[in-house]
Write an enzyme that holds these catalytic residues in place. Structure first.
Site, PDB file in Angstrom:
ATOM      1  N   LYS A 234      69.833  34.400  60.266  1.00  0.00           N
ATOM      2  CA  LYS A 234      69.687  34.515  58.916  1.00  0.00           C
ATOM      3  C   LYS A 234      69.550  33.154  57.949  1.00  0.00           C
ATOM      4  O   LYS A 234      68.775  32.860  57.326  1.00  0.00           O
ATOM      5  CB  LYS A 234      70.966  35.344  58.544  1.00  0.00           C
ATOM      6  CG  LYS A 234      71.044  36.775  59.078  1.00  0.00           C
ATOM      7  CD  LYS A 234      72.046  37.627  58.698  1.00  0.00           C
ATOM      8  CE  LYS A 234      73.345  36.952  58.795  1.00  0.00           C
ATOM      9  NZ  LYS A 234      73.867  36.973  60.104  1.00  0.00           N
TER      10      LYS A 234
ATOM     11  N   ARG B 294      77.613  43.132  52.843  1.00  0.00           N
ATOM     12  CA  ARG B 294      77.748  43.180  54.028  1.00  0.00           C
ATOM     13  C   ARG B 294      78.676  44.448  54.551  1.00  0.00           C
ATOM     14  O   ARG B 294      79.069  44.583  55.571  1.00  0.00           O
ATOM     15  CB  ARG B 294      78.814  42.094  54.449  1.00  0.00           C
ATOM     16  CG  ARG B 294      78.475  41.250  55.660  1.00  0.00           C
ATOM     17  CD  ARG B 294      79.462  40.121  55.569  1.00  0.00           C
ATOM     18  NE  ARG B 294      79.552  39.598  57.060  1.00  0.00           N
ATOM     19  CZ  ARG B 294      78.800  38.221  57.213  1.00  0.00           C
ATOM     20  NH1 ARG B 294      77.993  38.035  56.170  1.00  0.00           N
ATOM     21  NH2 ARG B 294      78.787  37.739  58.217  1.00  0.00           N
TER      22      ARG B 294
ATOM     23  N   ARG C 144      75.412  26.529  68.550  1.00  0.00           N
ATOM     24  CA  ARG C 144      75.301  26.093  67.208  1.00  0.00           C
ATOM     25  C   ARG C 144      75.923  25.107  66.879  1.00  0.00           C
ATOM     26  O   ARG C 144      77.404  24.966  67.111  1.00  0.00           O
ATOM     27  CB  ARG C 144      75.541  27.138  66.328  1.00  0.00           C
ATOM     28  CG  ARG C 144      75.594  26.811  64.764  1.00  0.00           C
ATOM     29  CD  ARG C 144      75.625  27.980  63.813  1.00  0.00           C
ATOM     30  NE  ARG C 144      76.604  29.036  63.927  1.00  0.00           N
ATOM     31  CZ  ARG C 144      76.353  30.266  63.626  1.00  0.00           C
ATOM     32  NH1 ARG C 144      75.552  30.727  62.737  1.00  0.00           N
ATOM     33  NH2 ARG C 144      77.286  30.785  63.970  1.00  0.00           N
TER      34      ARG C 144
ATOM     35  N   ARG D 277      81.605  25.502  64.379  1.00  0.00           N
ATOM     36  CA  ARG D 277      82.276  26.299  63.312  1.00  0.00           C
ATOM     37  C   ARG D 277      83.770  27.084  64.059  1.00  0.00           C
ATOM     38  O   ARG D 277      83.398  27.461  65.163  1.00  0.00           O
ATOM     39  CB  ARG D 277      81.331  27.540  63.003  1.00  0.00           C
ATOM     40  CG  ARG D 277      80.692  27.476  61.496  1.00  0.00           C
ATOM     41  CD  ARG D 277      79.605  28.369  61.158  1.00  0.00           C
ATOM     42  NE  ARG D 277      79.976  29.694  61.023  1.00  0.00           N
ATOM     43  CZ  ARG D 277      79.380  30.802  61.074  1.00  0.00           C
ATOM     44  NH1 ARG D 277      78.045  30.385  60.405  1.00  0.00           N
ATOM     45  NH2 ARG D 277      79.455  31.987  60.983  1.00  0.00           N
TER      46      ARG D 277
ATOM     47  N   ARG E 114      83.329  39.547  65.378  1.00  0.00           N
ATOM     48  CA  ARG E 114      82.200  39.753  64.399  1.00  0.00           C
ATOM     49  C   ARG E 114      81.203  40.470  64.914  1.00  0.00           C
ATOM     50  O   ARG E 114      80.767  41.334  63.765  1.00  0.00           O
ATOM     51  CB  ARG E 114      81.715  38.276  64.129  1.00  0.00           C
ATOM     52  CG  ARG E 114      82.858  37.227  63.557  1.00  0.00           C
ATOM     53  CD  ARG E 114      82.456  36.008  63.564  1.00  0.00           C
ATOM     54  NE  ARG E 114      80.972  35.396  63.350  1.00  0.00           N
ATOM     55  CZ  ARG E 114      80.244  34.177  63.621  1.00  0.00           C
ATOM     56  NH1 ARG E 114      81.152  33.512  64.539  1.00  0.00           N
ATOM     57  NH2 ARG E 114      79.070  34.082  63.176  1.00  0.00           N
TER      58      ARG E 114
HETATM   59  P1  AP5 Z   1      72.100  31.070  62.533  1.00  0.00           P
HETATM   60  O1  AP5 Z   1      70.758  30.739  61.541  1.00  0.00           O
HETATM   61  O2  AP5 Z   1      73.196  30.109  62.096  1.00  0.00           O
HETATM   62  O3  AP5 Z   1      72.393  32.458  62.346  1.00  0.00           O
HETATM   63  P2  AP5 Z   1      73.009  33.449  61.279  1.00  0.00           P
HETATM   64  O4  AP5 Z   1      72.432  34.703  61.593  1.00  0.00           O
HETATM   65  O5  AP5 Z   1      72.911  32.767  59.955  1.00  0.00           O
HETATM   66  O6  AP5 Z   1      74.464  33.575  61.808  1.00  0.00           O
HETATM   67  P3  AP5 Z   1      75.881  33.488  61.378  1.00  0.00           P
HETATM   68  O7  AP5 Z   1      76.982  33.177  62.391  1.00  0.00           O
HETATM   69  O8  AP5 Z   1      75.666  32.663  60.067  1.00  0.00           O
HETATM   70  O9  AP5 Z   1      75.969  34.828  60.616  1.00  0.00           O
HETATM   71  P4  AP5 Z   1      77.437  35.596  60.257  1.00  0.00           P
HETATM   72  O10 AP5 Z   1      76.809  36.431  59.371  1.00  0.00           O
HETATM   73  O11 AP5 Z   1      78.233  35.833  61.347  1.00  0.00           O
HETATM   74  O12 AP5 Z   1      78.066  34.304  59.580  1.00  0.00           O
HETATM   75  P5  AP5 Z   1      78.240  33.843  57.898  1.00  0.00           P
HETATM   76  O13 AP5 Z   1      78.421  32.369  57.610  1.00  0.00           O
HETATM   77  O14 AP5 Z   1      77.302  34.921  56.912  1.00  0.00           O
HETATM   78  O15 AP5 Z   1      71.625  30.603  63.699  1.00  0.00           O
HETATM   79  C1  AP5 Z   1      72.573  30.671  64.755  1.00  0.00           C
HETATM   80  C2  AP5 Z   1      72.000  29.704  65.741  1.00  0.00           C
HETATM   81  O16 AP5 Z   1      70.854  29.882  66.582  1.00  0.00           O
HETATM   82  C3  AP5 Z   1      71.831  28.200  65.405  1.00  0.00           C
HETATM   83  O17 AP5 Z   1      72.282  27.185  65.993  1.00  0.00           O
HETATM   84  C4  AP5 Z   1      70.196  27.904  65.365  1.00  0.00           C
HETATM   85  O18 AP5 Z   1      69.995  26.815  65.570  1.00  0.00           O
HETATM   86  C5  AP5 Z   1      69.864  28.953  66.543  1.00  0.00           C
HETATM   87  N1  AP5 Z   1      68.469  29.690  66.124  1.00  0.00           N
HETATM   88  C6  AP5 Z   1      67.997  30.255  65.086  1.00  0.00           C
HETATM   89  N2  AP5 Z   1      66.873  30.823  65.172  1.00  0.00           N
HETATM   90  C7  AP5 Z   1      66.695  30.615  66.620  1.00  0.00           C
HETATM   91  C8  AP5 Z   1      65.482  30.783  67.173  1.00  0.00           C
HETATM   92  N3  AP5 Z   1      64.513  31.642  66.714  1.00  0.00           N
HETATM   93  N4  AP5 Z   1      65.270  30.435  68.444  1.00  0.00           N
HETATM   94  C9  AP5 Z   1      66.443  29.781  69.043  1.00  0.00           C
HETATM   95  N5  AP5 Z   1      67.476  29.377  68.342  1.00  0.00           N
HETATM   96  C10 AP5 Z   1      67.723  29.717  67.123  1.00  0.00           C
HETATM   97  O19 AP5 Z   1      79.876  34.966  57.553  1.00  0.00           O
HETATM   98  C11 AP5 Z   1      81.020  33.913  58.263  1.00  0.00           C
HETATM   99  C12 AP5 Z   1      82.109  34.815  57.618  1.00  0.00           C
HETATM  100  O20 AP5 Z   1      82.284  34.774  56.387  1.00  0.00           O
HETATM  101  C13 AP5 Z   1      82.230  36.310  58.127  1.00  0.00           C
HETATM  102  O21 AP5 Z   1      82.620  36.647  59.287  1.00  0.00           O
HETATM  103  C14 AP5 Z   1      83.235  36.635  57.096  1.00  0.00           C
HETATM  104  O22 AP5 Z   1      84.355  36.543  57.619  1.00  0.00           O
HETATM  105  C15 AP5 Z   1      82.986  35.878  55.908  1.00  0.00           C
HETATM  106  N6  AP5 Z   1      82.068  36.599  54.936  1.00  0.00           N
HETATM  107  C16 AP5 Z   1      80.652  36.050  54.625  1.00  0.00           C
HETATM  108  N7  AP5 Z   1      79.768  36.877  53.717  1.00  0.00           N
HETATM  109  C17 AP5 Z   1      81.011  37.686  53.527  1.00  0.00           C
HETATM  110  C18 AP5 Z   1      80.733  38.962  52.632  1.00  0.00           C
HETATM  111  N8  AP5 Z   1      79.734  39.554  52.037  1.00  0.00           N
HETATM  112  N9  AP5 Z   1      82.010  39.859  52.752  1.00  0.00           N
HETATM  113  C19 AP5 Z   1      82.922  39.669  53.407  1.00  0.00           C
HETATM  114  N10 AP5 Z   1      83.252  38.465  54.323  1.00  0.00           N
HETATM  115  C20 AP5 Z   1      81.884  37.572  54.217  1.00  0.00           C
HETATM  116 MG    MG Z   2      74.552  32.089  58.857  1.00  0.00          MG
END
Ligand code: AP5
Ligand code: MG
Length: 217
Positions: A13, A88, A127, A161, A172
């Site tokens: 994402k 979410r 990552r 992270r 997660r």
């Molecule tokens: P990346 O782009 O980082 O993936 P992502 O989908 O963004 O994954 P996240 O782990 O950030 O998602 P998340 O939803 O768990 O975390 P968030 O920060 O939102 O890609 C991943 C890896 O793959 C990277 O190394 C990249 O280089 C590689 N990659 C990407 N595309 C690729 C491809 N095509 N081929 C090969 N490699 C590739 O949330 C974290 C925490 O915050 C949550 O758990 C929660 O506690 C809190 N939080 C955030 N938002 C909310 C909300 N709305 N409500 C409540 N809590 C929230």
């Molecule tokens: Mg992300």
């Protein structure tokens, strides 16, 4: 355009949002990045969020919705935005609908990134993100930085992270299936969902996303 990006942790994402936001000239709003910025500034919100994030659970709706609303009301988001990680759960989706209705605006699409579990686990395990800006994302094997441990974009230090440990990733993923996936049905009922495969090279996925957003399927 006003777009919501949804998909399991590690689907890409953040990676795609950075590229799509640039192409579509709209700000990338990631609630995860906003929380991480608060954690590094050691704000009260950051302290509260960290305990939930480290456990792999959602930060309570009340603070999350207030933070997202505040960011969406910034002048740069007037003409559109790309939401990454918000909403979410269904109650956040309802709160967003309410906010948009008040403003007299609508979402254009909900882009759903699909990736199998074994792939997202591999993506998360490798990552590395930048300490200065967690939107600068790399992967030890798939998209390594030019210099080991150093961000290509700003020279910041790269690190893993805290919530990317194997145990937290399991939680997660479970939280995604139970709390976040239901928003896909919620938005499908509004005819907004566009599903694409997140497999393949990063650029390939970006091309697929742009195509799907253009044709609305
Ligand atoms: P990346 O782009 O980082 O993936 P992502 O989908 O963004 O994954 P996240 O782990 O950030 O998602 P998340 O939803 O768990 O975390 P968030 O920060 O939102 O890609 C991943 C890896 O793959 C990277 O190394 C990249 O280089 C590689 N990659 C990407 N595309 C690729 C491809 N095509 N081929 C090969 N490699 C590739 O949330 C974290 C925490 O915050 C949550 O758990 C929660 O506690 C809190 N939080 C955030 N938002 C909310 C909300 N709305 N409500 C409540 N809590 C929230
Ligand atoms: Mg992300």
């Amino acid at each position: 355009m006003r777009i919501v990006l949804v998909g399991p942790p590690g689907a890409g994402k953040g990676t795609q949002a950075t590229r799509l936001a640039e192409k579509l000239r709209i700000p990338h709003i990631s609630t995860g990045d906003l929380f991480r910025a608060n954690i590094s500034r050691q704000t009260e919100l950051g302290k509260l969020a960290k305990s939930y994030m480290d456990a792999g659970n959602l930060v309570p709706d009340e603070v999350t919705i207030a933070m997202a609303k505040d960011r969406m009301e910034q002048p740069d988001a007037e003409g559109g935005f790309l939401l990454d990680g918000f909403p979410r759960n269904v109650s956040q989706a309802e709160a967003l609908d309410e906010l948009l209705t008040t403003e007299g605006i609508k979402l254009d699409a909900v882009l759903d990134l699909e990736a199998p579990e074994d792939e997202v686990v591999k993506r998360i395990a490798g990552r590395r993100i930048c300490r200065k800006d967690s939107a600068h994302v790399f992967h030890a094997t798939y998209s390594p930085p030019k210099q080991d441990g150093v961000c290509d974009v700003c020279g910041g230090e790269l690190y893993q992270r805290d919530d990317d440990s194997e145990e937290t990733v399991r939680t997660r993923l479970e939280v995604y299936h139970t709390q976040t996936e239901p928003i896909i049905g919620y938005y499908r009922a509004q005819g907004l969902v566009v599903t694409i495969s997140a497999m393949g090279a990063v650029d390939e996925v970006t091309g697929r996303a742009l195509e799907a957003l253009k044709s609305g399927q």
